[in-house]
Enzyme design. Structure first.
Site, short mmCIF file in Angstrom:
data_model
loop_
_atom_site.label_atom_id
_atom_site.label_comp_id
_atom_site.label_asym_id
_atom_site.label_seq_id
_atom_site.Cartn_x
_atom_site.Cartn_y
_atom_site.Cartn_z
N SER A 44 0.84 -1.20 0.00
CA SER A 44 0.00 0.00 0.00
C SER A 44 0.87 1.25 0.00
O SER A 44 1.91 1.28 0.67
CB SER A 44 -0.91 0.02 1.23
OG SER A 44 -1.68 -1.15 1.29
N GLU A 66 -0.74 -3.49 14.77
CA GLU A 66 -1.68 -3.40 13.66
C GLU A 66 -3.11 -3.68 14.13
O GLU A 66 -4.07 -3.35 13.46
CB GLU A 66 -1.27 -4.40 12.57
CG GLU A 66 -1.95 -4.18 11.25
CD GLU A 66 -1.16 -4.80 10.11
OE1 GLU A 66 -1.58 -4.63 8.97
OE2 GLU A 66 -0.14 -5.45 10.36
C1 LIG Z 1 -6.11 -3.79 0.57
C2 LIG Z 1 -4.89 -4.57 0.95
C3 LIG Z 1 -3.77 -3.89 1.38
C4 LIG Z 1 -2.62 -4.60 1.71
N1 LIG Z 1 -1.51 -3.89 2.08
C5 LIG Z 1 -0.34 -4.56 2.32
C6 LIG Z 1 0.85 -3.84 2.60
O1 LIG Z 1 0.87 -2.61 2.64
N2 LIG Z 1 1.98 -4.54 2.81
C7 LIG Z 1 2.00 -5.91 2.79
O2 LIG Z 1 3.06 -6.47 3.02
N3 LIG Z 1 0.88 -6.62 2.52
C8 LIG Z 1 -0.29 -5.98 2.29
N4 LIG Z 1 -1.43 -6.70 1.99
C9 LIG Z 1 -1.33 -8.15 1.85
C10 LIG Z 1 -2.10 -8.95 2.87
O3 LIG Z 1 -1.43 -8.95 4.10
C11 LIG Z 1 -2.26 -10.37 2.29
O4 LIG Z 1 -3.12 -10.26 1.18
C12 LIG Z 1 -2.81 -11.35 3.27
O5 LIG Z 1 -1.90 -11.61 4.30
C13 LIG Z 1 -3.20 -12.68 2.59
O6 LIG Z 1 -2.17 -13.18 1.79
P1 LIG Z 1 -2.48 -13.63 0.28
O7 LIG Z 1 -3.14 -12.48 -0.39
O8 LIG Z 1 -1.24 -14.15 -0.30
O9 LIG Z 1 -3.53 -14.78 0.39
P2 LIG Z 1 -3.23 -16.33 0.65
O10 LIG Z 1 -2.33 -16.47 1.81
O11 LIG Z 1 -2.81 -16.99 -0.62
O12 LIG Z 1 -4.66 -16.85 1.05
C14 LIG Z 1 -5.65 -17.26 0.10
C15 LIG Z 1 -6.80 -17.92 0.85
O13 LIG Z 1 -6.32 -19.07 1.54
C16 LIG Z 1 -6.61 -19.00 2.91
N5 LIG Z 1 -5.51 -19.60 3.69
C17 LIG Z 1 -4.18 -19.45 3.52
N6 LIG Z 1 -3.51 -20.10 4.46
C18 LIG Z 1 -4.42 -20.69 5.26
C19 LIG Z 1 -4.36 -21.50 6.44
N7 LIG Z 1 -3.21 -21.84 7.02
N8 LIG Z 1 -5.52 -21.88 6.98
C20 LIG Z 1 -6.71 -21.54 6.44
N9 LIG Z 1 -6.84 -20.79 5.35
C21 LIG Z 1 -5.70 -20.37 4.77
C22 LIG Z 1 -6.73 -17.51 3.21
O14 LIG Z 1 -7.54 -17.26 4.35
C23 LIG Z 1 -7.39 -17.00 1.94
O15 LIG Z 1 -8.77 -17.20 2.02
C24 LIG Z 1 -2.60 -6.01 1.64
C25 LIG Z 1 -3.75 -6.69 1.23
C26 LIG Z 1 -4.89 -5.99 0.87
C27 LIG Z 1 -6.08 -6.75 0.42
#
Ligand SMILES: Cc1cc2nc3c(=O)[nH]c(=O)nc-3n(C[C@H](O)[C@H](O)[C@H](O)COP(=O)(O)OP(=O)(O)OC[C@H]3O[C@@H](n4cnc5c(N)ncnc54)[C@H](O)[C@@H]3O)c2cc1C
Lengths: 384, 296
Positions: free
Chosen positions: A163, A246
């Site tokens: 972000s 956070e």
């Molecule tokens: C608007 C927005 C702003 C953001 N800003 C930042 C930022 O500034 N800096 C930064 O570093 N990140 C940022 N993020 C990233 C955010 O932290 C990640 O999107 C989040 O941690 C999920 O990771 P992923 O998107 O890779 O999803 P994934 O980890 O791939 O997850 C996909 C799905 O699988 C599920 N899942 C995964 N692992 C498990 C488990 N062990 N048990 C059950 N379910 C599971 C998840 O719940 C989800 O439904 C941002 C995200 C958004 C949407």
């Protein structure tokens, strides 16, 4: 148990209100949502006003340049600024709520002197480079590499969902310094200047059509070893300090705003004749209970933080879970009130409905939060 | 602002919990189920002696001089223990009906068109004439349905009764969350405790989220005694209790469907309480109307 505020707290509130009434009319007009440089300038300008009035870093420790305010004073600050319609923390979010507190807790005196004052004065913007394409929920599996070359680290890899990356001066960056160590033990926390050669930012379009976050590509970026906060390979622990900030009071202003919106919704339903629809009315009544309770839960958590003198704990996960789902329910209900108007992007509630979809994903998905609650609060066996 | 239990409140809670563990533990609960419709009068007097009914009476009148927060904490414990009897009605009668405060007199009332424990009560508040027995779904709450005329004339529910009922629901909800977690840690399938499976883990976590949110709402209502805070507390506590018991039952598998397990008792009592003082649609509407009022 009491909810009343002390005379000192009421005095703090009164002074703050008076100040807000004086300065808010002097603010420049709000920039358009798509104009990021203008938004940066606006957010920094507001931070500067807070600084000049002695409200910057309210909840930071005094020796970090903060005001050392109590959690309750911080709560009052967030409540009153929202009620008065003051600007949000915006681009200052990472600096004030993640990177800053981490440096305050873990940095050397020199690091604190270099990085904290510009955050408080509204001069520098930070972003958070944690997530990677292959490391989201499983953050500790991150692969961006850093090699030591004398007094510098050479960093290569890529970050995603960063972000405010486009307008940031600094990035709190997690890198892997020891690939042979167990995944939590080979990570290091670095402060990376965003204008360093080798940093490429490519904006990503969100489902709301905006460019709120970006991909950040790192190609042999040189970061001085002096920019490392904490020991080499100790970055995971350093990061946990950040993550606990956070959660907790992070949503105070938003809960206040949601309660105001709920009233607007009810009024809109009344004016359009939808109020006679008993299921819709009941849904609104339940949301009123929901957000009233979230406000009480906030007060409870803040009082707890005040009592224990500690950092917000896993109790923040309980709040985040309940709030993020309540917020989505609120905007789904708004859509029901709007009817076909809910398909019109020119209605602000429609954009808010779209952005509410990120709440159960960003900063730890709901599934991950449920795991945290189950394992760390309830003591259920750890999964993989 | 200090929205946390004081040391005295912590001590009160611990005291009530210890008393109920001693006098109404799992064996007593099972025994009570085996003697349906019979109220343990000796226990009732002990509750009176311990101050459960006189809790909010001034010390000059033999009470403990406590407030709503103290009463809420005590009733939360009663809910945890599934303590049977018209506790709320008797508590409300203390100071008004002779012997209620001391536990000598068992007082019930007509509430939500129902009368709990009519046959065992010494005094009934409200018009119970012509009330007919119901085969109660809850083995620990005998019920009568009030005659039609009396039902029509139901007065507005006493807000304190609503709040103390919410406190009981909160206690029941917290207990079913604990029972689910305890079972999930010990019951093994596929070579692991079932609590290692996310589907089970998330049921437990969701239970806790409901309990902690309801707790903040119930305690806040105890502090403010505000009508809307009480309606909020009730809505959230009812939800936490009913859904918590349902999820607890699910986590227990076939064992949860047995008469022998105590889980069904929590669910059935939670159902009964949702009807006390009228169904909670009353609360939904109150809270909806509030949104149109001027104040924030
Ligand atoms: C608007 C927005 C702003 C953001 N800003 C930042 C930022 O500034 N800096 C930064 O570093 N990140 C940022 N993020 C990233 C955010 O932290 C990640 O999107 C989040 O941690 C999920 O990771 P992923 O998107 O890779 O999803 P994934 O980890 O791939 O997850 C996909 C799905 O699988 C599920 N899942 C995964 N692992 C498990 C488990 N062990 N048990 C059950 N379910 C599971 C998840 O719940 C989800 O439904 C941002 C995200 C958004 C949407």
């Amino acid at each position: 148990m009491e909810l009343a505020h002390s005379p000192e707290e009421e005095e703090f509130r009164a002074r703050l209100r008076a100040w807000l009434a004086e300065v808010l009319p002097t603010l420049p007009p709000k920039p358009s949502p798509g104009d990021w440089p203008a938004r940066r300038a606006y957010d920094l300008g507001w931070q500067r006003m807070l600084y000049d009035a002695g409200y910057a870093g309210l909840h930071w420790p005094v020796d970090a340049g903060g005001r050392g305010a109590t959690p309750t004073q911080h709560l009052i600050f967030l409540e009153e600024t929202e009620k008065a319609g003051a600007p949000y923390v915006g681009a200052n979010f990472v600096g004030l709520l993640h990177a800053g507190p981490t440096i305050a807790a873990e940095g050397t005196p020199g690091q604190r002197a270099r990085w904290l004052p510009p955050v408080l004065r509204g001069e520098e913007v930070w972003c958070q480079g944690f997530s990677e394409p292959d490391a989201g929920s499983d953050l500790a599996s991150l692969r961006t590499r850093a090699w030591r070359d004398g007094d510098t680290y050479v960093v290569s890899g890529s970050k995603i969902w960063t972000s405010h990356a486009e307008v940031a001066d600094w990035c709190e960056l997690l890198v892997r310094t020891d690939p042979s160590a167990p995944k939590h033990r080979g990570i290091t926390w670095l402060a990376m200047p965003m204008d360093a050669p080798g940093v490429t930012v490519r904006p990503l379009r969100t489902l709301a059509g905006s460019n709120e976050f970006a991909e950040v590509f790192l190609d042999e970026v040189r970061v001085p070893v002096a920019n490392r906060v904490g020991a080499e390979n100790d970055g995971w622990r350093v990061t946990m300090v950040t993550l606990s900030f956070e959660r907790g009071t992070a949503f105070v202003g938003e809960v206040v705003a949601c309660r105001r919106l709920l009233r607007e919704l009810a009024r809109a339903a009344y004016d359009s004749g939808r109020w006679d629809d008993a299921p819709l009315r009941r849904r609104l009544g339940r949301l009123n209970a929901e957000f009233r309770a979230l406000w009480r839960l906030t007060q409870w958590n803040v009082s707890e933080a005040e009592r224990t003198g500690g950092v917000p704990g896993v109790g923040g996960s309980v709040f985040k879970l309940r709030y993020s789902h309540a917020r989505q329910e609120l905007f789904d209900t708004a859509a029901e009130v709007l009817g076909t108007g809910s398909l019109d992007l020119d209605h602000p509630w429609v954009l808010d409905r779209l952005s509410s979809l990120s709440y159960t994903i960003a900063a730890g998905t709901s599934q991950i939060q449920w795991n945290i609650v189950a394992e760390r609060i309830l003591g259920l066996p750890k999964g993989r | 602002m200090r929205f946390q239990l004081t040391d005295e409140q912590e001590a009160l809670r611990a005291g009530v919990r210890a008393l109920l563990a001693r006098r109404f533990g799992p064996d007593a609960l099972r025994a009570a189920v085996g003697r349906p419709g019979v109220l343990d009068r000796a226990l009732w007097r002990e509750l009176g002696a311990a101050g459960l009914f006189a809790l909010r009476l001034p010390e000059a009148e033999g009470g403990a001089g406590g407030g709503l927060p103290e009463a809420v904490l005590a009733f939360e414990e009663a809910g945890r223990a599934l303590l049977p009897g018209p506790l709320v009605a008797t508590h409300l009668a203390a100071g008004e009906v002779a012997g209620a405060a001391s536990g000598e007199t068992v007082v019930t009332d007509v509430s939500g068109g129902l009368v709990e424990w009519l046959a065992q009560a010494d005094v009934v508040r409200g018009d119970a004439s012509g009330a007919v027995p119901v085969r109660s779904v809850d083995p620990l709450t005998p019920l009568h349905r009030a005659a039609k005329a009396a039902r029509g004339a139901t007065p507005a529910p006493d807000p304190v009764a609503v709040l103390l009922t919410a406190a009981e629901q909160l206690g029941g909800a917290a207990r079913t969350c604990e029972l689910a977690v305890a079972y999930a840690r010990t019951r093994e399938q596929f070579g692991r405790p079932i609590g290692a499976f996310q589907a089970v883990k998330h049921l437990c976590a969701q239970s806790l989220v409901r309990v902690e949110t309801a707790r903040a709402a119930v305690y806040a209502a105890a502090v403010t005694a505000d009508r809307l805070d009480i309606a909020t507390a009730r809505l959230l506590a009812d939800e936490a209790a009913v859904r918590g018991a349902r999820d607890c039952l699910q986590v227990h598998g076939g064992m949860g469907f047995t008469w022998e397990s105590e889980v069904h008792l929590f669910l059935k009592r939670a159902w009964v309480r949702t009807h006390r003082a009228g169904l909670n649609t009353y609360g939904d509407d109150t809270l909806a109307e509030d949104l149109l009022s001027g104040t924030a």
